[in-house]
Design an enzyme around this catalytic site. Structure first.
Site, PDB file in Angstrom:
ATOM      1  N   ASN A  62      -5.487   5.560 -10.584  1.00  0.00           N
ATOM      2  CA  ASN A  62      -5.830   4.240 -11.118  1.00  0.00           C
ATOM      3  C   ASN A  62      -5.011   3.967 -12.365  1.00  0.00           C
ATOM      4  O   ASN A  62      -4.756   4.857 -13.176  1.00  0.00           O
ATOM      5  CB  ASN A  62      -7.339   4.067 -11.348  1.00  0.00           C
ATOM      6  CG  ASN A  62      -7.968   5.112 -12.238  1.00  0.00           C
ATOM      7  OD1 ASN A  62      -7.487   6.231 -12.343  1.00  0.00           O
ATOM      8  ND2 ASN A  62      -9.061   4.747 -12.881  1.00  0.00           N
ATOM      9  N   GLU A  64      -4.885   1.352 -15.465  1.00  0.00           N
ATOM     10  CA  GLU A  64      -5.633   0.307 -16.168  1.00  0.00           C
ATOM     11  C   GLU A  64      -4.720  -0.430 -17.145  1.00  0.00           C
ATOM     12  O   GLU A  64      -3.584  -0.021 -17.391  1.00  0.00           O
ATOM     13  CB  GLU A  64      -6.841   0.927 -16.866  1.00  0.00           C
ATOM     14  CG  GLU A  64      -7.799   1.540 -15.844  1.00  0.00           C
ATOM     15  CD  GLU A  64      -9.088   2.073 -16.445  1.00  0.00           C
ATOM     16  OE1 GLU A  64      -9.183   2.187 -17.680  1.00  0.00           O
ATOM     17  OE2 GLU A  64      -9.999   2.381 -15.655  1.00  0.00           O
ATOM     18  N   CYS A  73      -6.749   0.070  -8.565  1.00  0.00           N
ATOM     19  CA  CYS A  73      -7.419   1.301  -8.130  1.00  0.00           C
ATOM     20  C   CYS A  73      -6.390   2.302  -7.574  1.00  0.00           C
ATOM     21  O   CYS A  73      -5.352   1.912  -7.028  1.00  0.00           O
ATOM     22  CB  CYS A  73      -8.404   1.010  -7.010  1.00  0.00           C
ATOM     23  SG  CYS A  73      -9.803   0.021  -7.507  1.00  0.00           S
ATOM     24  N   GLU A  75      -6.555   4.081  -4.898  1.00  0.00           N
ATOM     25  CA  GLU A  75      -6.338   3.972  -3.447  1.00  0.00           C
ATOM     26  C   GLU A  75      -5.250   2.953  -3.131  1.00  0.00           C
ATOM     27  O   GLU A  75      -4.373   3.179  -2.304  1.00  0.00           O
ATOM     28  CB  GLU A  75      -7.622   3.538  -2.720  1.00  0.00           C
ATOM     29  CG  GLU A  75      -8.760   4.521  -2.816  1.00  0.00           C
ATOM     30  CD  GLU A  75      -9.686   4.238  -4.003  1.00  0.00           C
ATOM     31  OE1 GLU A  75      -9.176   4.005  -5.116  1.00  0.00           O
ATOM     32  OE2 GLU A  75     -10.904   4.270  -3.806  1.00  0.00           O
ATOM     33  N   CYS A 112     -13.679   0.628  -3.587  1.00  0.00           N
ATOM     34  CA  CYS A 112     -14.280  -0.688  -3.864  1.00  0.00           C
ATOM     35  C   CYS A 112     -14.019  -1.620  -2.676  1.00  0.00           C
ATOM     36  O   CYS A 112     -13.231  -1.297  -1.773  1.00  0.00           O
ATOM     37  CB  CYS A 112     -13.691  -1.269  -5.150  1.00  0.00           C
ATOM     38  SG  CYS A 112     -12.013  -1.891  -4.955  1.00  0.00           S
ATOM     39  N   CYS A 115     -10.324  -2.414  -1.950  1.00  0.00           N
ATOM     40  CA  CYS A 115      -9.606  -1.291  -1.330  1.00  0.00           C
ATOM     41  C   CYS A 115     -10.011  -1.130   0.131  1.00  0.00           C
ATOM     42  O   CYS A 115      -9.175  -0.824   0.988  1.00  0.00           O
ATOM     43  CB  CYS A 115      -9.868  -0.002  -2.105  1.00  0.00           C
ATOM     44  SG  CYS A 115      -9.042   0.052  -3.704  1.00  0.00           S
TER      45      CYS A 115
END
Ligand code: THU
Length: 161
Positions: A62, A64, A73, A75, A112, A115
């Site tokens: 991830n 940020e 994310c 993934e 999430c 994803c």
């Protein structure tokens, strides 16, 4: 009116040694790369490893940003990179692992909604289910096919006349 129930099937593992060899390798790659996460705002470090049909494993973490929505994310970092590097290769499996140095991650990390939608699209073009292996210190869960995680997903059928 008919009431219907959708069931979700998954496997639970206590630790990586219970996984098959291929899954264990992928899971451990996701765990190892989670150390490279850039998560200064959430302190939730996530690593992801994507296995392709040609055996290649593509990693992501991830990422940020101070402008929060600009992050991504683990993934999707891994999946987008995998499909960039090998656009014609089927995606077989996605592993994801999370840990924090600031708090206990007492549930497995599960992709999430965004994803899941991305996994769903690659599943559609790969024409085969993509298994998702989700883990943390709390344990490991594996599902076969994103349908288990995202029933009633939006698909291209909705866009065709
Ligand atoms: N995150 C992931 O990378 N993958 C998930 O499956 C769940 C959430 C990231 C996004 C954000 O950087 C942090 O975890 C907290 O939500």
């Amino acid at each position: 009116m008919k009431k219907r129930i959708i069931e979700c099937e998954f496997e639970e593992y206590e630790n990586a040694t219970e996984l098959s060899e291929l899954d264990r390798i992928l899971f451990l790659e996701a765990k190892k790369i989670s150390l490279n996460a850039y998560a200064p705002y959430s302190s939730f470090n996530v690593g992801s490893a994507v296995r392709l049909a040609n055996g290649k494993v593509i990693l992501g973490t991830n990422q940020e940003n101070i402008a929060y929505p600009s992050g991504l994310c683990a993934e999707r970092v891994a999946l987008f990179s995998a499909h960039t590097l090998f656009p014609h290769e089927k995606i077989e499996s996605v592993a994801v692992y999370a840990f924090s140095e600031k708090f206990v991650v007492n549930e497995v990390v599960s992709p999430c909604g965004a994803c899941r939608q991305v996994i769903a699209e690659y599943e559609e073009i790969s024409k085969q289910p993509i298994s998702v292996i989700m883990g943390s210190e709390a344990g490991i869960i594996k599902t076969y096919g994103v349908n288990q995680l995202l029933p009633f997903r939006f698909s291209s059928v909705g866009l065709k006349s």
